[in-house]
Scaffold this motif. Structure first.
Motif, short mmCIF file in Angstrom:
data_model
loop_
_atom_site.label_atom_id
_atom_site.label_comp_id
_atom_site.label_asym_id
_atom_site.label_seq_id
_atom_site.Cartn_x
_atom_site.Cartn_y
_atom_site.Cartn_z
N GLN A 266 41.46 23.28 5.11
CA GLN A 266 39.68 23.46 5.27
C GLN A 266 39.11 22.24 6.84
OE1 GLN A 266 39.12 24.45 2.01
NE2 GLN A 266 37.29 25.42 3.18
N GLN A 267 38.17 23.12 7.38
CA GLN A 267 37.30 23.04 8.00
C GLN A 267 36.39 22.67 7.99
OE1 GLN A 267 39.21 21.95 11.08
NE2 GLN A 267 41.32 22.58 10.68
N GLY A 268 35.33 21.69 7.76
CA GLY A 268 34.75 21.42 7.15
C GLY A 268 34.29 21.10 5.19
N ARG A 269 32.99 21.32 5.11
CA ARG A 269 33.13 21.49 3.23
C ARG A 269 32.88 22.86 3.21
NH1 ARG A 269 28.17 19.05 -0.36
NH2 ARG A 269 27.47 20.84 0.94
N PRO A 270 33.89 23.70 2.07
CA PRO A 270 33.44 24.62 2.01
C PRO A 270 32.22 24.89 1.25
CG PRO A 270 34.38 23.28 -0.07
CD PRO A 270 34.47 22.35 1.00
N GLN A 271 31.68 26.37 1.25
CA GLN A 271 30.70 26.58 0.54
C GLN A 271 31.15 27.07 -0.78
OE1 GLN A 271 28.99 29.01 3.52
NE2 GLN A 271 27.62 27.54 4.51
N ASP A 272 31.76 27.48 -2.02
CA ASP A 272 32.57 28.60 -2.34
C ASP A 272 33.87 27.63 -2.66
OD1 ASP A 272 30.44 30.20 -2.44
OD2 ASP A 272 31.10 31.22 -0.59
N GLU B 28 33.53 24.30 -22.85
CA GLU B 28 32.72 23.25 -22.15
C GLU B 28 32.54 22.72 -20.70
OE1 GLU B 28 32.50 18.11 -22.56
OE2 GLU B 28 34.31 19.26 -23.81
N GLU B 29 34.05 22.95 -20.10
CA GLU B 29 34.06 23.02 -18.62
C GLU B 29 33.81 24.49 -18.15
OE1 GLU B 29 39.11 21.73 -18.63
OE2 GLU B 29 38.67 23.66 -18.96
N SER B 30 33.71 25.74 -18.60
CA SER B 30 32.18 25.92 -18.24
C SER B 30 31.28 26.05 -18.39
CB SER B 30 32.23 27.82 -18.80
OG SER B 30 31.80 28.85 -18.24
N ARG B 31 30.56 24.96 -18.83
CA ARG B 31 28.70 24.80 -19.09
C ARG B 31 28.82 23.46 -17.82
NH1 ARG B 31 27.03 20.03 -21.48
NH2 ARG B 31 24.31 19.88 -21.92
N SER B 32 30.35 22.72 -17.28
CA SER B 32 29.80 21.49 -16.41
C SER B 32 29.62 22.84 -14.72
CB SER B 32 31.31 21.19 -15.97
OG SER B 32 31.24 19.82 -17.80
N VAL B 33 30.26 23.73 -14.91
CA VAL B 33 30.49 24.25 -13.54
C VAL B 33 28.95 25.07 -13.16
CG1 VAL B 33 31.31 26.84 -12.52
CG2 VAL B 33 33.17 25.17 -13.74
N ALA B 34 28.23 25.52 -14.90
CA ALA B 34 26.85 26.49 -14.92
C ALA B 34 26.20 25.08 -13.78
CB ALA B 34 26.62 26.57 -15.79
N LEU B 35 26.53 24.28 -15.49
CA LEU B 35 25.09 23.35 -14.82
C LEU B 35 25.16 21.67 -13.40
CD1 LEU B 35 25.04 20.78 -18.01
CD2 LEU B 35 23.74 22.46 -16.73
N GLN B 36 26.86 22.53 -13.05
CA GLN B 36 26.75 21.89 -11.75
C GLN B 36 26.19 22.40 -9.62
OE1 GLN B 36 28.08 18.67 -10.19
NE2 GLN B 36 27.32 19.82 -8.37
N ASN B 37 26.30 24.46 -10.56
CA ASN B 37 25.75 24.78 -9.81
C ASN B 37 24.32 25.35 -10.01
OD1 ASN B 37 28.26 25.87 -9.09
ND2 ASN B 37 28.54 28.00 -10.12
N ALA B 38 23.62 24.63 -10.54
CA ALA B 38 22.37 24.30 -10.92
C ALA B 38 21.70 22.99 -10.01
CB ALA B 38 21.72 24.20 -11.93
N THR B 39 22.47 22.24 -9.33
CA THR B 39 22.37 21.47 -8.49
C THR B 39 21.45 21.66 -7.45
OG1 THR B 39 23.66 20.41 -8.07
CG2 THR B 39 23.06 19.93 -10.12
N ASN B 40 21.64 22.42 -6.73
CA ASN B 40 22.33 23.19 -5.85
C ASN B 40 22.63 21.53 -4.50
OD1 ASN B 40 20.23 25.35 -5.73
ND2 ASN B 40 18.45 24.11 -6.23
N SER B 41 24.11 22.24 -4.51
CA SER B 41 24.80 21.09 -4.10
C SER B 41 25.32 21.31 -2.53
CB SER B 41 25.74 20.62 -4.75
OG SER B 41 27.13 21.57 -5.14
N GLY B 42 24.78 22.71 -2.39
CA GLY B 42 25.84 23.26 -1.33
C GLY B 42 26.41 23.73 -1.50
N ILE B 43 27.50 23.94 -2.85
CA ILE B 43 28.67 24.29 -3.29
C ILE B 43 28.45 24.91 -4.20
CG2 ILE B 43 31.33 24.40 -3.72
CD1 ILE B 43 31.27 21.15 -1.89
N ARG B 44 29.19 26.70 -4.04
CA ARG B 44 29.20 27.57 -5.64
C ARG B 44 30.27 27.05 -6.18
NH1 ARG B 44 27.05 32.73 -3.32
NH2 ARG B 44 28.16 31.69 -1.00
N PHE B 45 30.38 27.10 -7.03
CA PHE B 45 31.80 26.37 -7.69
C PHE B 45 32.15 27.89 -9.10
CE2 PHE B 45 31.13 22.55 -6.62
CZ PHE B 45 32.30 22.13 -6.40
N ILE B 46 32.97 28.52 -8.83
CA ILE B 46 33.51 29.69 -10.07
C ILE B 46 34.96 28.93 -10.66
CG2 ILE B 46 35.15 31.96 -9.83
CD1 ILE B 46 33.32 33.04 -8.68
N LEU B 47 34.72 28.98 -11.33
CA LEU B 47 36.27 29.00 -12.68
C LEU B 47 37.11 30.09 -13.39
CD1 LEU B 47 37.48 26.25 -14.61
CD2 LEU B 47 35.59 26.68 -16.07
#
Length: 559
Positions: free
Chosen positions: A493-499, A511-530
């Motif tokens: 990985q060259q640099g921090r991934p966006q996805d 429960e894990e799906s909820r963690s991903v949705a809440l994390q994506n809602a924080t606008n951390s600059g990374i979008r997660f898919i589970l």
């Protein structure tokens, strides 16, 4: 990177470019893929007047030349043979074949050779080989999900088939997203390493041209991990709406079967829980159960106001307005009825099984210390007549995962107590099942993942956070250690991934799906898919464990 939109786009393209009356022919897996993103009414709007399974349509001989056949199938040998036989005696005016994944050259030749009547209009690959349960959560719905727990020597061909299906699903996901990832995997898992290596081989060697999208930005990260790294999450009772419905009633392809809960109207026997189709569910799917009750009451109050205004029809204009608004009124009525039914049924189950009492002890086992208090609490619940067999089993399993090394004598006492209260759970079988599940990992290692007491959490029933939450935090902060999660090959990985796509071999939970949705809602600059090989609740998880133990026991006795 919204999964539902990606799959819907494929289905749209399949149906809208073919004019006239159509029959949509699916297999046992593509029917799930389509049903979670497309409703029956939407199919009708696309002039699809019949939906059939490929194995049942092959048994019928009635000619339907006025219909155009749209096949959407996985590219399996079995499905190609179904197509070959159906093309030998065509029943439909036209045949349009869409494969949910990459077709082999040999399969294309079989289809071409079978089309003697020249009825096939097109053959295309549409990469929707995964079930998009939610915008950032997908499953492969693998029926033999227990395979990941078994040593490779027990069933090599079965394990290979399991791995192949996972690689196919992951490949289709990235082809749909038009990206090629950098791949990392969990070092302590042989199955995660194997899936990672075979995925990399497909993307970077065998089909490198297909995955060469020539993009200059940072590649997405694919992280492949093992369900066995967090056995706690699928064992716990849930108290947020979507996860709780799946735990207590069950969700299959975003549908809930309510036929077993007593007298219920025909139109409510199977209800859809989709964040794309139900605005109330979208707003409340991650809310706590207590808040859901209040929110449903507000929805009922709003509906009563609408119903009251509709009763006051006094003029022709009032009647015309009501008729115009009737579809929306009827939909609102259905939604209110659906959510009231679900919450009423879950409240009944919670009371009957004393789940608030059970869940409090579960959360203490998962998040806090105190072996003595835990032993006493579990013992008391095993003696409680209202506690169900499966809840007793989960409590003992959680205690075993936490205190196996610390208190083996007390653990055996709990095994024996469980056997006396619920005779179908024999101590020897439980020990064997835990051994099968854990493999070479010690319970002590797992306990370290469990002992993450959370401070400042008000709700005792939702203290627990999945290990996945920590993994996402590590990725965001750039602290995912190479030694624990190695890269495949020379692709770093060259640099921090966006996805970031995290795939759990062995299955995911809501429960894990909820963690991903809440994390994506924080606008951390990374979008997660589970994603995962299956969608778990505690019942499915324990059934997988039981099936793996049965196969292992049979294999040992044969040897």
């Amino acid at each position: 990177m919204v999964l539902v939109s990606a799959v819907r786009d494929y289905v749209n393209r399949m149906l809208q470019d073919i004019s006239g009356m159509k029959v949509l022919i699916l297999d046992s897996q593509t029917v799930s893929i389509v049903s979670v993103v497309y409703s029956q009414s939407e199919l009708l709007q696309k002039e699809v007047f019949l939906v059939e399974l490929v194995d049942s349509i092959s048994k019928s001989k009635e000619p339907m030349s006025h219909l155009k056949a749209v096949y959407f199938l996985r590219p399996t040998s079995e499905n190609i043979q179904y197509m070959r036989r159906q093309l030998a005696r065509p029943r439909f005016g036209e045949y349009h074949f869409f494969s949910s994944n990459m077709l082999k050259d040999t399969q294309l030749h079989i289809l071409a050779d079978s089309d003697e009547h020249e009825v096939v209009q097109q053959v295309q690959e549409f990469y929707a080989d995964f079930v998009a349960n939610d915008p950032f959560h997908f499953s492969l719905n693998i029926s033999g999900n227990h395979m990941y727990m078994l040593p490779a020597a027990i069933d090599p061909s079965g394990l290979q088939h399991f791995c192949d299906r996972i690689v196919d699903g992951i490949a289709a996901l990235f082809l749909a997203l038009k990206r090629r990832p950098i791949i990392r995997y969990q070092r302590t898992s042989d199955i995660a390493k194997r899936v990672a290596q075979e995925t990399a081989k497909l993307m970077y060697q065998q089909e490198s041209g297909l995955f060469d999208f020539r993009r200059t930005e940072i590649s997405p990260l694919l992280l492949i991990i093992d369900r066995r790294d967090d056995p706690v999450t699928p064992l716990l009772n849930q108290w947020t709406y979507q996860a709780m419905v799946h735990e207590l009633i069950g969700i299959q392809d975003n549908k809930v079967d309510l036929r077993t809960i007593g007298k219920i109207s025909k139109d409510q026997q199977e209800v859809v829980l989709s964040s794309e189709q139900d605005t109330f569910f979208k707003s409340n799917m991650y809310e706590n159960f207590g808040d859901i009750g209040m929110n449903i009451k507000r929805m009922v109050d709003e509906f009563q106001q609408v119903a009251k205004s509709n009763q006051q029809i006094q003029t022709i204009e009032d009647m015309a307005k009501f008729v115009d608004n009737y579809p929306e009124y009827r939909k609102m009525h259905g939604n209110v009825s659906k959510h009231v039914t679900l919450v009423t049924e879950m409240s009944k189950i919670v009371e009957e099984r004393k789940l608030m009492l059970v869940s409090q002890t579960e959360q203490e086992l998962a998040c806090n210390g105190g072996q003595g208090a835990a032993f006493e609490a579990v013992t008391n619940l095993l003696n409680n007549e209202s506690v169900s067999d499966i809840d007793r089993l989960r409590l003992v399993m959680l205690y075993a995962l936490r205190y196996e090394k610390e208190s083996p004598v007390q653990l055996m006492q709990l095994f024996n107590k469980l056997a006396s209260r619920s005779p179908k759970y024999k101590p020897g079988v439980l020990i064997s099942e835990l051994g099968i599940f854990m493999g070479t990992e010690t319970f002590l290692n797992i306990a370290r993942n469990m002992a993450r007491g959370l401070k400042g959490v008000e709700n005792v029933y939702t203290q627990h956070q999945p290990l996945l939450y920590q993994t996402m935090e590590s990725i965001i902060k750039g602290r995912l250690r190479d030694v624990d999660y190695p890269f495949i090959g020379n692709h770093f990985q060259q640099g921090r991934p966006q996805d970031v796509i995290i795939f759990i071999v062995g299955g995911t939970t809501y429960e894990e799906s909820r963690s991903v949705a809440l994390q994506n809602a924080t606008n951390s600059g990374i979008r997660f898919i589970l994603g995962g090989s299956a969608l778990l609740n505690s019942k499915r998880f324990l059934k997988n464990l039981e099936e793996a133990q049965r196969i292992a026991r049979t294999s040992t006795s044969v040897v």
